[in-house]
Design a protein around this motif. Structure first.
Motif, short mmCIF file in Angstrom:
data_model
loop_
_atom_site.label_atom_id
_atom_site.label_comp_id
_atom_site.label_asym_id
_atom_site.label_seq_id
_atom_site.Cartn_x
_atom_site.Cartn_y
_atom_site.Cartn_z
N ARG A 69 0.83 -1.21 0.00
CA ARG A 69 0.00 0.00 0.00
C ARG A 69 0.86 1.26 0.00
NH1 ARG A 69 -2.97 -3.33 4.42
NH2 ARG A 69 -4.47 -4.48 3.13
N ALA A 70 1.99 1.19 0.66
CA ALA A 70 2.86 2.37 0.76
C ALA A 70 3.65 2.63 -0.52
CB ALA A 70 3.82 2.20 1.95
N TYR A 71 4.13 1.56 -1.17
CA TYR A 71 5.08 1.74 -2.26
C TYR A 71 4.54 1.40 -3.65
CZ TYR A 71 8.63 2.09 1.39
OH TYR A 71 9.36 2.48 2.48
N VAL A 72 3.58 0.52 -3.73
CA VAL A 72 3.20 -0.05 -5.02
C VAL A 72 1.83 0.41 -5.51
CG1 VAL A 72 2.80 -2.21 -6.29
CG2 VAL A 72 4.65 -2.07 -4.59
N PHE A 73 0.87 0.47 -4.60
CA PHE A 73 -0.51 0.62 -5.05
C PHE A 73 -0.85 2.01 -5.60
CE2 PHE A 73 -2.26 -3.12 -2.37
CZ PHE A 73 -1.73 -4.00 -3.29
N GLU A 74 -0.08 3.02 -5.25
CA GLU A 74 -0.32 4.33 -5.85
C GLU A 74 -0.11 4.26 -7.37
OE1 GLU A 74 1.34 8.95 -5.79
OE2 GLU A 74 2.04 7.53 -4.27
N GLY A 75 0.95 3.59 -7.78
CA GLY A 75 1.19 3.40 -9.20
C GLY A 75 0.15 2.50 -9.85
#
Length: 199
Positions: A69-75
């Motif tokens: 959620r912190a590193y991947v899901f924004e993209g």
């Protein structure tokens, strides 16, 4: 070797988070640019697009869901939104046990989660139907690790009938992995598809 490569990526996420995020952002930007060219060139000819990456092992996620959620899901959300802006159904691929993040995927706008890896932890059809009914669709469910390889046509037919009973809507019945490998008995493939189409 593949396990070492995955492990190295996960260690980088923990030791050098800013660098990891920068790399993820650059990869996302690349796919946004390339996908736009593809979507423009195929406008009006596509119904759906497959995106994603493997987050799960046989028994659990390979990384804490909060890190995803912190590193991947924004993209991931940017890629989903881009596809949706072209009117496409979004199918998100991830093998393995991904139960803790399925809700995240549907919340991001993913329409179909692919595949249901039938023997992975918490990925049985009963659990998915109970927890995600009416939230989105799934693709898979027919075990390709054991049943398709070692089962009989009768067992394949029975497995498909069970899937149809437990998950009457919101499921594309298919092998739990996208490839039908050479060691699978053709009679099992025929039995699976005959049972899918049987009313």
């Amino acid at each position: 070797m593949l396990g070492f490569w995955y492990g190295k990526r996960l260690i980088t996420m923990m030791m050098y988070p800013e660098m990891y995020q920068a790399v993820i952002n650059r990869i996302t930007d690349f796919y946004l640019e390339v996908n736009e060219l593809f979507y423009e060139a195929t406008k009006g000819h596509l119904d759906a697009v497959l995106i994603g990456n493997d987050f799960g092992s046989q028994s659990a996620l390979m990384v804490d869901p909060d890190l995803l959620r912190a590193y991947v899901f924004e993209g991931t959300k940017k890629l989903v939104d881009q596809a949706k802006s072209y009117g496409l159904t979004v199918v998100h691929h991830s093998c393995g046990s991904i139960f803790p993040i399925i809700g995240d995927l549907f919340d991001m706008g993913v329409d179909v989660v692919h595949p249901i890896q039938a023997l992975a932890a918490d990925m049985d059809i009963e659990t998915l139907q109970k927890n995600f009914k009416n939230k989105g669709a799934f693709c898979g469910g027919v075990d390709a690790q054991e049943l398709l390889v070692n089962g009989t046509p009768a067992q394949l037919s029975a497995a498909v009938e069970k899937i149809k009973q437990v998950f009457p809507t919101g499921l594309v019945i298919s092998p739990s992995h996208e490839a039908i490998l050479p060691d699978i008995n053709p009679a099992n493939i025929e039995a699976m598809y005959a049972a899918v189409h049987r009313s």
